[in-house]
Design a protein around this motif. Structure first.
Motif, PDB file in Angstrom:
ATOM      1  N   GLN A 125      -1.930   4.981   8.868  1.00 41.94           N
ATOM      2  CA  GLN A 125      -3.018   4.119   9.367  1.00 41.94           C
ATOM      3  C   GLN A 125      -4.371   4.831   9.237  1.00 41.94           C
ATOM      4  OE1 GLN A 125      -3.583   1.175  10.718  1.00 41.94           O
ATOM      5  NE2 GLN A 125      -5.444   1.507  11.882  1.00 41.94           N
TER       6      GLN A 125
ATOM      7  N   LEU B 238      -2.825  -0.657   8.709  1.00 41.81           N
ATOM      8  CA  LEU B 238      -1.510  -0.412   8.089  1.00 41.81           C
ATOM      9  C   LEU B 238      -0.435  -0.046   9.116  1.00 41.81           C
ATOM     10  CD1 LEU B 238      -2.575   1.776   5.013  1.00 41.81           C
ATOM     11  CD2 LEU B 238      -1.804  -0.594   4.962  1.00 41.81           C
TER      12      LEU B 238
ATOM     13  N   ASN C 287       0.858  -1.183   0.000  1.00 36.30           N
ATOM     14  CA  ASN C 287       0.000   0.000   0.000  1.00 36.30           C
ATOM     15  C   ASN C 287       0.901   1.242   0.000  1.00 36.30           C
ATOM     16  OD1 ASN C 287      -1.640   2.201   0.800  1.00 36.30           O
ATOM     17  ND2 ASN C 287      -3.124   0.782   1.681  1.00 36.30           N
TER      18      ASN C 287
END
Lengths: 392, 115
Positions: free
Chosen positions: A353, A365, A334
């Protein structure tokens, strides 16, 4: 009696300030700036651990007639330490820890003891995101050189983009000590503003589909790896860039204290009492270098603008690195974790995140972003080592 | 004295012309960025070797990841809610056991009581 009162009045800060209207205006402007910094630290809780002592140090340094700090003793090519010890005030003594490069290294030791490098060891590709996120450092160096700063001063300003306070302080005290107050304040203020600076750039550079990418769980890192990592990184980095040793060496020493588990007392001291004491001394003494004479100047305005540019380009560099990795891995990375490469642990990882979760609430994340985040600390220390080797 | 109207003080200003500025940018900024990338790439390579050596060692020593205390799943949660719950449980177990979240895996869970 009147004579005594007259003498007393002349010794007060009020009389000194009132004697020169131009100086008085400068002090008043400084008090407004100090008020804003105190507000940000106390009310908005923006990096209060450092902004609060820095702002208070500024206040102490901007009281007319104070004898706490004498920056003129330090801002010369070869400071006379004997004279400083004999004639210096309290903050002069504290500032010796900055001038001699003691505080930044001790703070790095504490950071090392607090940092878990396992997300980066489990996903070593994240190191390249930490490297890509140093883009802003070198872009703002170019900008500062074009604006007319000397190469050494440009390097000190550029390192703001590393988003690492102690690194910025270490480089600045070596290359452009007269800019220390402005650079430290810019660095810590922008670090506090990361949740506002980064998200618009993250959304601009990434697509909705990229932001929603879910990453696979990280592998477990063994204790042997955790112990070998700080030793090998110290060896590799310091052999290539010896000037990075005060930062990387102490960062890794602190980490080794923690991961070995055999020196718990040292580890706890490094990450609690020691770092807290050093933070107080560093904050107050760095803030005290920002007196009205040196702070209210054109360079400060340029530093504030270049610092913002450095943060934006560093975020952009990390995101572009993330996008490249996303392509190369067939969409398994990502790109949002790239922006965490700007260091500023753990705030930048939290921003990754939050932005990722806004796209997909089930996406986590944070641990993946911690990899580039801690890699950014190493990356900015290497960039600092490079500048010190060029101009130190 | 430095004032708001003055330009940069002598100790931080340069008298470089354009070509000297470009040379400085190439020598310091571009090479510097490459140095950062190369040093980080070397560490990456070392960590990849780490992963090969210790990853295999671990696989031989313990084929399965250490699991958090868990009981067979009795009921299924769906989609996002379940993943959020797993994240919360993982954080809680990590905090209670004082171990990193990467050192265990939550494989199943069930509600303990219904009050």
């Amino acid at each position: 009696m009147l004579e005594t009162l007259k003498n007393f009045w002349e010794s007060t800060g009020l009389a000194i300030a009132a004697a020169d209207p131009e100086t008085l205006i400068k002090y008043l402007i400084m008090y407004v700036i100090i008020g804003i910094l105190l507000y940000l630290a106390i009310v908005r809780k923006f990096e209060p651990m450092l902004l609060l002592p820095i702002a208070f140090g500024m206040l102490l340094a901007n009281i007319p007639g104070q004898e706490l700090i004498h920056t003129e003793l330090f801002f010369v090519d070869h400071p006379d330490y004997g004279q400083i010890l004999q004639e210096g005030g309290l903050i002069d003594m504290l500032y010796l820890g900055v001038k001699l490069g003691i505080y930044p290294s001790l703070i790095f030791m504490g950071i090392g003891a607090m940092t878990d490098f396992s997300p980066m060891i489990a996903n070593p590709k994240s190191l390249m995101l930490g490297a890509a996120a140093q883009l802003g450092v070198f872009v703002s160096y170019a900008g500062a050189v074009f604006l007319g700063f000397s190469a050494a001063a440009a390097a000190a300003i550029a390192i703001i983009g590393g988003a690492d306070g102690p690194t910025a302080i270490l480089v600045t005290k070596e290359l452009a000590p007269v800019l220390l107050g402005a650079i430290a304040i810019a660095a810590y203020s922008y670090m506090a503003l990361i949740p506002m600076i980064q998200p618009p750039i993250m959304k601009l550079v990434t697509t909705k589909k990229e932001r929603a990418i879910k990453m696979t769980a990280l592998r477990k890192v063994s204790k042997k790896e955790l112990i070998l990592f700080p030793i090998i990184v110290t060896g590799v980095v310091c052999l290539i860039l010896p000037s990075a040793a005060p930062l990387i060496g102490f960062l890794m020493l602190g980490n080794l204290f923690n991961v070995t588990g055999v020196v718990d007392r040292l580890s706890k001291t490094a990450q609690n009492e020691l770092i807290n004491i050093v933070t107080i001394c560093l904050g107050v003494s760095v803030g005290a270098t920002a007196n009205a004479e040196s702070f209210l100047s054109l360079p400060t305005v340029c530093i504030i603008l270049l610092g913002l540019a450095a943060f934006c380009f560093s975020t952009l560099g990390g995101l572009l690195g993330g996008k490249l990795m996303c392509r190369l891995t067939g969409g398994r990375i990502n790109p949002l974790i790239g922006s965490a490469g700007v260091s500023a642990v753990p705030m930048a990882a939290r921003v990754s995140q939050i932005v990722g979760q806004k796209e997909d609430p089930s996406n986590f994340l944070l641990m993946h972003a911690m990899g580039p985040n801690v890699a950014g600390v190493i990356g900015s220390a290497i960039a600092a080592g490079w500048f010190l080797s060029c101009f130190g | 004295m430095i004032t708001v109207l003055s330009l940069f003080p002598e100790e931080i200003s340069s008298s470089m012309n354009l070509s000297e500025k470009l040379a400085s940018i190439f020598n310091t900024a571009i090479i510097g960025f490459l140095v950062v990338i190369v040093v980080m790439a070397i560490i990456w390579a070392i960590l990849e070797i780490f992963g090969r050596i210790f990853g295999k060692e671990k696989a031989e020593d313990a084929p399965e990841a250490k699991e958090a205390p868990a009981v067979p799943a009795a009921e299924e949660e769906s989609g996002a809610a379940e993943e959020e719950l797993v994240a919360v449980i993982t954080a809680a177990v990590a905090a209670a056991s004082e171990k990193p979240a990467s050192s265990f895996r939550v494989v199943s869970f069930r509600r303990a009581g219904r009050s």
